[in-house]
Scaffold this motif. Structure first.
Motif, mmCIF file in Angstrom:
data_model
loop_
_atom_site.group_PDB
_atom_site.id
_atom_site.type_symbol
_atom_site.label_atom_id
_atom_site.label_comp_id
_atom_site.label_asym_id
_atom_site.label_seq_id
_atom_site.Cartn_x
_atom_site.Cartn_y
_atom_site.Cartn_z
ATOM 1 N N LEU A 292 0.915 -1.186 -0.117
ATOM 2 C CA LEU A 292 -0.048 -0.061 0.001
ATOM 3 C C LEU A 292 1.068 1.386 0.104
ATOM 4 O O LEU A 292 0.809 2.214 -0.667
ATOM 5 N N LEU A 293 1.904 1.288 0.801
ATOM 6 C CA LEU A 293 2.747 2.525 0.982
ATOM 7 C C LEU A 293 3.406 2.539 -0.458
ATOM 8 O O LEU A 293 3.477 3.799 -0.910
ATOM 9 N N ARG A 294 3.995 1.632 -1.088
ATOM 10 C CA ARG A 294 4.727 1.725 -2.307
ATOM 11 C C ARG A 294 3.704 2.372 -3.469
ATOM 12 O O ARG A 294 4.117 3.063 -4.246
ATOM 13 N N LEU A 295 2.269 1.758 -3.405
ATOM 14 C CA LEU A 295 1.348 2.380 -4.284
ATOM 15 C C LEU A 295 1.023 3.741 -4.011
ATOM 16 O O LEU A 295 0.945 4.430 -5.150
ATOM 17 N N GLN A 296 1.210 4.050 -2.968
ATOM 18 C CA GLN A 296 0.684 5.835 -2.459
ATOM 19 C C GLN A 296 1.732 6.574 -2.388
ATOM 20 O O GLN A 296 1.564 7.881 -2.868
ATOM 21 N N HIS A 297 2.976 6.165 -2.168
ATOM 22 C CA HIS A 297 3.935 6.900 -2.185
ATOM 23 C C HIS A 297 5.186 6.742 -3.057
ATOM 24 O O HIS A 297 5.821 5.886 -3.355
ATOM 25 N N LYS A 298 5.615 7.697 -4.051
ATOM 26 C CA LYS A 298 6.850 7.484 -4.882
ATOM 27 C C LYS A 298 8.194 7.551 -4.182
ATOM 28 O O LYS A 298 8.941 6.972 -4.570
ATOM 29 N N ASP A 299 7.940 8.025 -2.774
ATOM 30 C CA ASP A 299 9.310 8.176 -1.963
ATOM 31 C C ASP A 299 9.295 6.639 -1.063
ATOM 32 O O ASP A 299 10.102 6.589 -0.097
ATOM 33 N N VAL A 300 8.626 5.592 -1.311
ATOM 34 C CA VAL A 300 8.791 4.273 -0.509
ATOM 35 C C VAL A 300 8.960 3.321 -1.854
ATOM 36 O O VAL A 300 8.230 3.294 -2.705
ATOM 37 N N HIS A 301 10.065 2.381 -1.572
ATOM 38 C CA HIS A 301 10.287 1.367 -2.448
ATOM 39 C C HIS A 301 10.777 0.334 -1.553
ATOM 40 O O HIS A 301 11.338 0.327 -0.413
ATOM 41 N N PRO A 302 10.607 -0.967 -2.365
ATOM 42 C CA PRO A 302 11.415 -2.326 -1.630
ATOM 43 C C PRO A 302 12.997 -1.783 -1.431
ATOM 44 O O PRO A 302 13.535 -1.377 -1.836
ATOM 45 N N SER A 303 13.327 -2.606 -0.028
ATOM 46 C CA SER A 303 14.718 -2.237 0.557
ATOM 47 C C SER A 303 15.501 -2.937 -0.365
ATOM 48 O O SER A 303 15.375 -4.099 -1.038
ATOM 49 N N ARG A 304 16.702 -2.439 -0.828
ATOM 50 C CA ARG A 304 17.775 -2.876 -1.342
ATOM 51 C C ARG A 304 18.136 -4.474 -0.872
ATOM 52 O O ARG A 304 18.563 -5.251 -1.573
ATOM 53 N N TYR A 305 18.587 -4.377 0.321
ATOM 54 C CA TYR A 305 19.300 -5.232 1.005
ATOM 55 C C TYR A 305 18.483 -6.257 1.769
ATOM 56 O O TYR A 305 18.919 -7.207 1.993
#
Length: 126
Positions: free
Chosen positions: A59-72
């Motif tokens: 949900l956060l990733r869909l609603q906010h461009k400043d949230v994405h899956p963690s790299r590590y």
């Protein structure tokens, strides 16, 4: 929000310990050796990786461009949030609180009791 402000908030949690992960150039914040926040710069921007439920992460990733899956970290549970982006500080603090609580909840009962006992008041937990 700055990295310093976020780390100050994280370190006010009972049992919080800070260490540096040199390979990832990140500051890790743990409770009883369980990670609940990883702070670093990503793409030149201050960021924090926090654990959430997979549903909230999506949900956060869909609603906010400043949230994405963690790299590590496990991408289903861990999201990286830019601190200088569109997410209000209050929401970032909520996500820190939730990540901390998930870490504490994963501990054995005796360790949880020690964490709660070390808190001088309930406001330090969340």
């Amino acid at each position: 929000m700055t990295i310093t402000e976020l780390l100050d908030y994280c370190m006010k949690k009972p049992g919080a310990e800070q260490s540096v992960h040199n390979d990832w150039r990140a500051t890790q914040v743990k409770v009883a050796d369980v990670l609940y926040a990883m702070v670093n710069e990503e793409e030149g921007r201050p960021a924090v990786s926090l654990k959430t439920s997979p549903a909230l992460a999506e949900l956060l990733r869909l609603q906010h461009k400043d949230v994405h899956p963690s790299r590590y970290l496990n991408k289903a549970h861990w999201s990286t949030v830019y601190l200088d982006g569109s997410i209000p500080d209050s929401q970032i603090y909520y996500l820190v609180d939730d990540s901390f609580q998930q870490a504490v909840d994963s501990l054995p009962e005796q360790a949880r009791q020690q964490i709660y006992a070390s808190a001088t008041d309930s406001s330090r937990l969340l």
